[in-house]
Design an enzyme around this catalytic site. Sequence first.
Site, mmCIF file in Angstrom:
data_model
loop_
_atom_site.group_PDB
_atom_site.id
_atom_site.type_symbol
_atom_site.label_atom_id
_atom_site.label_comp_id
_atom_site.label_asym_id
_atom_site.label_seq_id
_atom_site.Cartn_x
_atom_site.Cartn_y
_atom_site.Cartn_z
ATOM 1 N N ASP A 1 -4.973 13.722 2.868
ATOM 2 C CA ASP A 1 -4.722 12.186 3.174
ATOM 3 C C ASP A 1 -5.061 12.611 4.640
ATOM 4 O O ASP A 1 -4.696 10.783 4.420
ATOM 5 C CB ASP A 1 -3.094 12.379 2.843
ATOM 6 C CG ASP A 1 -2.154 12.697 3.232
ATOM 7 O OD1 ASP A 1 -2.599 14.148 3.201
ATOM 8 O OD2 ASP A 1 -1.187 13.121 2.486
ATOM 9 N N GLY B 1 1.774 4.289 -3.123
ATOM 10 C CA GLY B 1 0.963 5.526 -2.583
ATOM 11 C C GLY B 1 -0.120 5.996 -2.175
ATOM 12 O O GLY B 1 -1.108 6.438 -2.266
ATOM 13 N N LEU B 2 -0.755 4.069 -2.143
ATOM 14 C CA LEU B 2 -2.261 4.338 -1.262
ATOM 15 C C LEU B 2 -2.002 4.604 0.480
ATOM 16 O O LEU B 2 -2.841 5.754 1.097
ATOM 17 C CB LEU B 2 -2.830 3.127 -1.250
ATOM 18 C CG LEU B 2 -3.535 1.996 -2.634
ATOM 19 C CD1 LEU B 2 -4.132 1.520 -2.410
ATOM 20 C CD2 LEU B 2 -3.677 3.914 -3.551
ATOM 21 N N GLY B 3 -1.430 4.090 0.684
ATOM 22 C CA GLY B 3 -0.982 3.492 2.288
ATOM 23 C C GLY B 3 -0.408 5.112 2.526
ATOM 24 O O GLY B 3 0.694 5.951 1.374
ATOM 25 N N SER B 4 -0.648 5.980 3.559
ATOM 26 C CA SER B 4 0.866 7.395 3.031
ATOM 27 C C SER B 4 1.083 7.922 4.489
ATOM 28 O O SER B 4 1.372 7.340 5.260
ATOM 29 C CB SER B 4 -0.503 8.244 2.862
ATOM 30 O OG SER B 4 -1.623 9.034 3.308
ATOM 31 N N SER B 5 2.005 8.753 4.495
ATOM 32 C CA SER B 5 2.768 9.537 5.605
ATOM 33 C C SER B 5 1.717 10.044 6.724
ATOM 34 O O SER B 5 2.194 9.977 7.498
ATOM 35 C CB SER B 5 3.581 10.292 5.401
ATOM 36 O OG SER B 5 3.945 11.159 4.051
ATOM 37 N N ALA B 6 0.703 9.981 5.754
ATOM 38 C CA ALA B 6 0.006 10.472 7.112
ATOM 39 C C ALA B 6 -1.337 9.959 7.789
ATOM 40 O O ALA B 6 -2.107 9.780 8.812
ATOM 41 C CB ALA B 6 -1.934 11.836 6.001
ATOM 42 N N GLY C 1 1.091 -1.654 -0.036
ATOM 43 C CA GLY C 1 0.015 -0.245 0.267
ATOM 44 C C GLY C 1 0.864 0.760 -0.093
ATOM 45 O O GLY C 1 0.212 2.353 -0.799
#
Length: 332
Positions: free
Chosen positions: A156, A109-114, A105
């Site tokens: 995000d 680019g689906l899972g993120s730092s956010a 993910g």
Amino acid sequence: MKAHKKEMVTAQAPGKLMLLGEHAVVYGRNCIVTAVDAPVRASVSPSDEFYFDARDLGFSQAVDVRESDFPKQVAFAAFAVKNFCERFSITAPVRIATESIVTAGRKVGLGSSASVTAATIVALSHFHSKNMSRQEMFELAFKTVLDVQKVGSGFDVAAAIYGGTLLYRRGEPAPLKCDKLGLVIGYTGIPASTVDIVRQVAESIRNQPDYYEGLFDEINRIVINGKKAIESENWQALGELMNQNQEILRKFRSPSESCGVSSEILESLIKAALDAGAYGAKLSGAGVGDCMISLAPEEKQESVADAITKAGGTVISCLANVPGARIMGEGN
Ligand code: MEV
């Protein structure tokens, strides 16, 4: 009475997918984002020093959270701890362990730092019994993301904290009722740097502000119509709006003149999905690489997925419209 001390608190936050409105949302317009099942977990436990463990990123070390220049593997979690401790005047050190549940993910680019930031703040809030509202957690997490990466609309962060599907305008998430979204997601194989692309677009805007203002207003109109399409479950209309949104993203003059923030590979996956019967298809996120999304009737989803694969993409199976950040477990 003796304080009830928690041993460990674990929180989980979802990833995100932009349905409509990328880039325009950075400039005050609306977007629609859905939370997806590409979660990140953060665990907080007592420690005698501020210690960060991000094993999937090869990091395990003490970090001085009074600083503001953190090792990049743990920059978001460390800044989240720094901001949280400053906000509540907390000095007691903790150990933070973060992990991407679906490592893929994060790569696509689906899972993120956010998500890391949101999970860390939700876990800290519970660990220290701070009883923060979702909006307070969102604001602290958004500030943290901006402290680290300087740019971003916070869409995000909103998806990670609130979950579901949101109409989002900078700092203002509004949940949308949305039970089913027939999305087929295709990964291009090319990781994209959102921060770099957002900066390149900002540079183009400096040269042609009126041109971009016009594009952003158009996108905003599409997003508002998209909200209506979702609320009335008019998937054909939503697909058509995705196509219109993609058409505008092609008109961005950065970074590639021919198809704006789109790219050859995104265009071929989008075309494949449409040819196979999708209602609509577009890039999702900053563009250039990462993922495209398509919306398809149930009976066409398999052929759309096959077409995306044949065109060189990787289909990502991922639930959309999932719940926001939540506590997974607690030990005393
Ligand atoms: C990136 O996924 C979406 C952008 O709109 C940036 C942002 O909103 O922070 C390009």
